[in-house]
Design a protein around this motif. Structure first.
Motif, PDB file in Angstrom:
ATOM      1  N   UNK A 177     -19.489  20.031-133.464  1.00  0.00           N
ATOM      2  CA  UNK A 177     -18.019  20.353-133.690  1.00  0.00           C
ATOM      3  C   UNK A 177     -17.400  18.812-133.648  1.00  0.00           C
ATOM      4  N   UNK A 178     -16.177  18.855-134.068  1.00  0.00           N
ATOM      5  CA  UNK A 178     -15.392  17.535-134.543  1.00  0.00           C
ATOM      6  C   UNK A 178     -15.294  16.652-133.047  1.00  0.00           C
ATOM      7  N   UNK A 179     -15.329  17.251-132.080  1.00  0.00           N
ATOM      8  CA  UNK A 179     -15.097  16.627-130.646  1.00  0.00           C
ATOM      9  C   UNK A 179     -16.631  16.081-130.029  1.00  0.00           C
ATOM     10  N   UNK A 180     -17.404  16.663-130.540  1.00  0.00           N
ATOM     11  CA  UNK A 180     -18.893  16.330-129.861  1.00  0.00           C
ATOM     12  C   UNK A 180     -19.345  14.921-129.805  1.00  0.00           C
ATOM     13  N   UNK A 181     -19.067  13.977-130.705  1.00  0.00           N
ATOM     14  CA  UNK A 181     -19.463  12.721-130.740  1.00  0.00           C
ATOM     15  C   UNK A 181     -18.503  11.949-129.836  1.00  0.00           C
ATOM     16  N   UNK A 182     -17.191  11.927-130.214  1.00  0.00           N
ATOM     17  CA  UNK A 182     -16.010  11.493-129.447  1.00  0.00           C
ATOM     18  C   UNK A 182     -15.943  11.713-128.140  1.00  0.00           C
ATOM     19  N   UNK A 183     -16.425  13.002-127.561  1.00  0.00           N
ATOM     20  CA  UNK A 183     -16.449  13.143-125.858  1.00  0.00           C
ATOM     21  C   UNK A 183     -17.461  12.484-125.443  1.00  0.00           C
ATOM     22  N   UNK A 184     -18.604  12.453-126.011  1.00  0.00           N
ATOM     23  CA  UNK A 184     -19.593  11.506-125.379  1.00  0.00           C
ATOM     24  C   UNK A 184     -19.387   9.942-125.258  1.00  0.00           C
ATOM     25  N   UNK A 185     -18.777   9.479-126.399  1.00  0.00           N
ATOM     26  CA  UNK A 185     -18.154   8.115-126.236  1.00  0.00           C
ATOM     27  C   UNK A 185     -17.154   8.026-125.111  1.00  0.00           C
ATOM     28  N   UNK A 186     -16.261   9.141-125.088  1.00  0.00           N
ATOM     29  CA  UNK A 186     -15.312   8.837-124.119  1.00  0.00           C
ATOM     30  C   UNK A 186     -15.721   8.988-122.807  1.00  0.00           C
ATOM     31  N   UNK A 187     -16.840   9.704-122.452  1.00  0.00           N
ATOM     32  CA  UNK A 187     -17.526   9.869-121.231  1.00  0.00           C
ATOM     33  C   UNK A 187     -18.146   8.273-120.711  1.00  0.00           C
ATOM     34  N   UNK A 188     -18.742   7.734-121.722  1.00  0.00           N
ATOM     35  CA  UNK A 188     -19.554   6.211-121.751  1.00  0.00           C
ATOM     36  C   UNK A 188     -18.317   5.052-121.217  1.00  0.00           C
ATOM     37  N   UNK A 189     -17.380   5.435-122.117  1.00  0.00           N
ATOM     38  CA  UNK A 189     -16.346   4.378-122.037  1.00  0.00           C
ATOM     39  C   UNK A 189     -15.388   4.743-120.649  1.00  0.00           C
ATOM     40  N   UNK A 190     -15.255   5.772-120.020  1.00  0.00           N
ATOM     41  CA  UNK A 190     -14.721   6.141-118.890  1.00  0.00           C
ATOM     42  C   UNK A 190     -15.599   5.541-117.834  1.00  0.00           C
ATOM     43  N   UNK A 191     -16.832   5.879-117.731  1.00  0.00           N
ATOM     44  CA  UNK A 191     -17.683   5.492-116.742  1.00  0.00           C
ATOM     45  C   UNK A 191     -18.028   3.894-116.725  1.00  0.00           C
ATOM     46  N   UNK A 192     -18.056   3.231-117.819  1.00  0.00           N
ATOM     47  CA  UNK A 192     -18.167   1.846-117.568  1.00  0.00           C
ATOM     48  C   UNK A 192     -16.945   1.201-117.121  1.00  0.00           C
ATOM     49  N   UNK A 193     -15.798   1.632-117.692  1.00  0.00           N
ATOM     50  CA  UNK A 193     -14.377   1.166-117.347  1.00  0.00           C
ATOM     51  C   UNK A 193     -14.177   1.320-115.815  1.00  0.00           C
ATOM     52  N   UNK A 194     -14.558   2.404-115.421  1.00  0.00           N
ATOM     53  CA  UNK A 194     -14.325   2.674-114.237  1.00  0.00           C
ATOM     54  C   UNK A 194     -15.147   1.895-113.180  1.00  0.00           C
ATOM     55  N   UNK A 195     -16.448   1.514-113.533  1.00  0.00           N
ATOM     56  CA  UNK A 195     -17.270   0.641-113.110  1.00  0.00           C
ATOM     57  C   UNK A 195     -16.829  -0.764-112.962  1.00  0.00           C
ATOM     58  N   UNK A 196     -16.414  -1.171-113.932  1.00  0.00           N
ATOM     59  CA  UNK A 196     -15.845  -2.395-113.998  1.00  0.00           C
ATOM     60  C   UNK A 196     -14.538  -2.618-113.113  1.00  0.00           C
ATOM     61  N   UNK A 197     -13.826  -1.550-113.087  1.00  0.00           N
ATOM     62  CA  UNK A 197     -12.796  -1.492-112.083  1.00  0.00           C
ATOM     63  C   UNK A 197     -13.188  -1.599-110.505  1.00  0.00           C
ATOM     64  N   UNK A 198     -14.063  -0.627-110.455  1.00  0.00           N
ATOM     65  CA  UNK A 198     -14.567  -0.715-108.840  1.00  0.00           C
ATOM     66  C   UNK A 198     -15.332  -2.025-108.332  1.00  0.00           C
ATOM     67  N   UNK A 199     -15.718  -2.657-109.560  1.00  0.00           N
ATOM     68  CA  UNK A 199     -16.448  -4.013-109.150  1.00  0.00           C
ATOM     69  C   UNK A 199     -15.451  -4.953-108.956  1.00  0.00           C
ATOM     70  N   UNK A 200     -14.175  -4.861-109.616  1.00  0.00           N
ATOM     71  CA  UNK A 200     -13.468  -6.064-109.375  1.00  0.00           C
ATOM     72  C   UNK A 200     -12.594  -5.673-108.021  1.00  0.00           C
ATOM     73  N   UNK A 201     -12.444  -4.499-107.516  1.00  0.00           N
ATOM     74  CA  UNK A 201     -11.812  -4.041-106.548  1.00  0.00           C
ATOM     75  C   UNK A 201     -12.821  -4.641-105.270  1.00  0.00           C
TER      76      UNK A 201
END
Length: 166
Positions: free
Chosen positions: A47-71
């Motif tokens: 469906x239309x959201x299949x690939x964007x959902x997975x990209x969003x999950x990856x982006x959220x995890x990586x960005x949250x990791x950077x935020x935690x490392x910075x803190x």
């Protein structure tokens, strides 16, 4: 050695933290819209959201990791992202360009382009008024000829172009 005022600026830790949080927010928006579109499989494929959902999950995890490392490294990070003088130089280009972009929907592309070129020529000094006027108007006319006439690709027009019959 530079004094404290010269070294003052925007700390890298704030830039990294805010950018990471901004990317997390964007990823969450992507995830929520993907859920609206559907993230599973249909009879004819994903469906239309299949690939964007997975990209969003990856982006959220990586960005949250950077935020935690910075803190976690907050007190140890003393590096500057940019000094105040450097930020002023960026703002001197960014602000007029933002005004230019905001004017395009109402005035078209040609008049704001001429005004932006004229602004930067005037700001840098050393140019006579006739040089500023001829270069800024000339570049806008050249862009009009190249895109509108040669390539037949219309660019956004404003009230002045309509008044002149372009």
């Amino acid at each position: 050695m530079q004094n404290q005022e010269e070294q003052a600026g925007l700390p890298l830790r704030w830039v990294e933290l805010l950018l990471a949080l901004l990317l997390v927010a964007g990823a969450l928006l992507l995830i929520s819209d993907s859920l609206r579109l559907g993230i599973g499989w249909a009879d004819d494929g994903p469906r239309s959201g299949y690939f964007p959902f997975r990209i969003g999950i990856g982006l959220a995890v990586c960005s949250a990791w950077v935020a935690v490392q910075q803190l976690l490294a907050w007190r140890r990070t003393r590096t500057l992202f940019a000094e105040h003088g450097q930020l002023r130089d960026v703002a001197a280009v960014l602000l007029p360009t933002a005004v230019y972009v905001c004017l395009i929907p109402w005035l078209g592309i040609y008049l704001p382009s001429a005004l932006l070129i004229a602004w930067f020529m005037w700001r840098n000094r050393g140019y006579r008024w006739w040089s500023v006027a001829s270069v800024s108007v000339g570049v806008s006319m050249l862009v009009f000829i190249v895109f509108e006439r040669w390539f037949t690709q219309p660019l956004p027009k404003g009230p002045i172009e309509h008044w002149l019959g372009f």
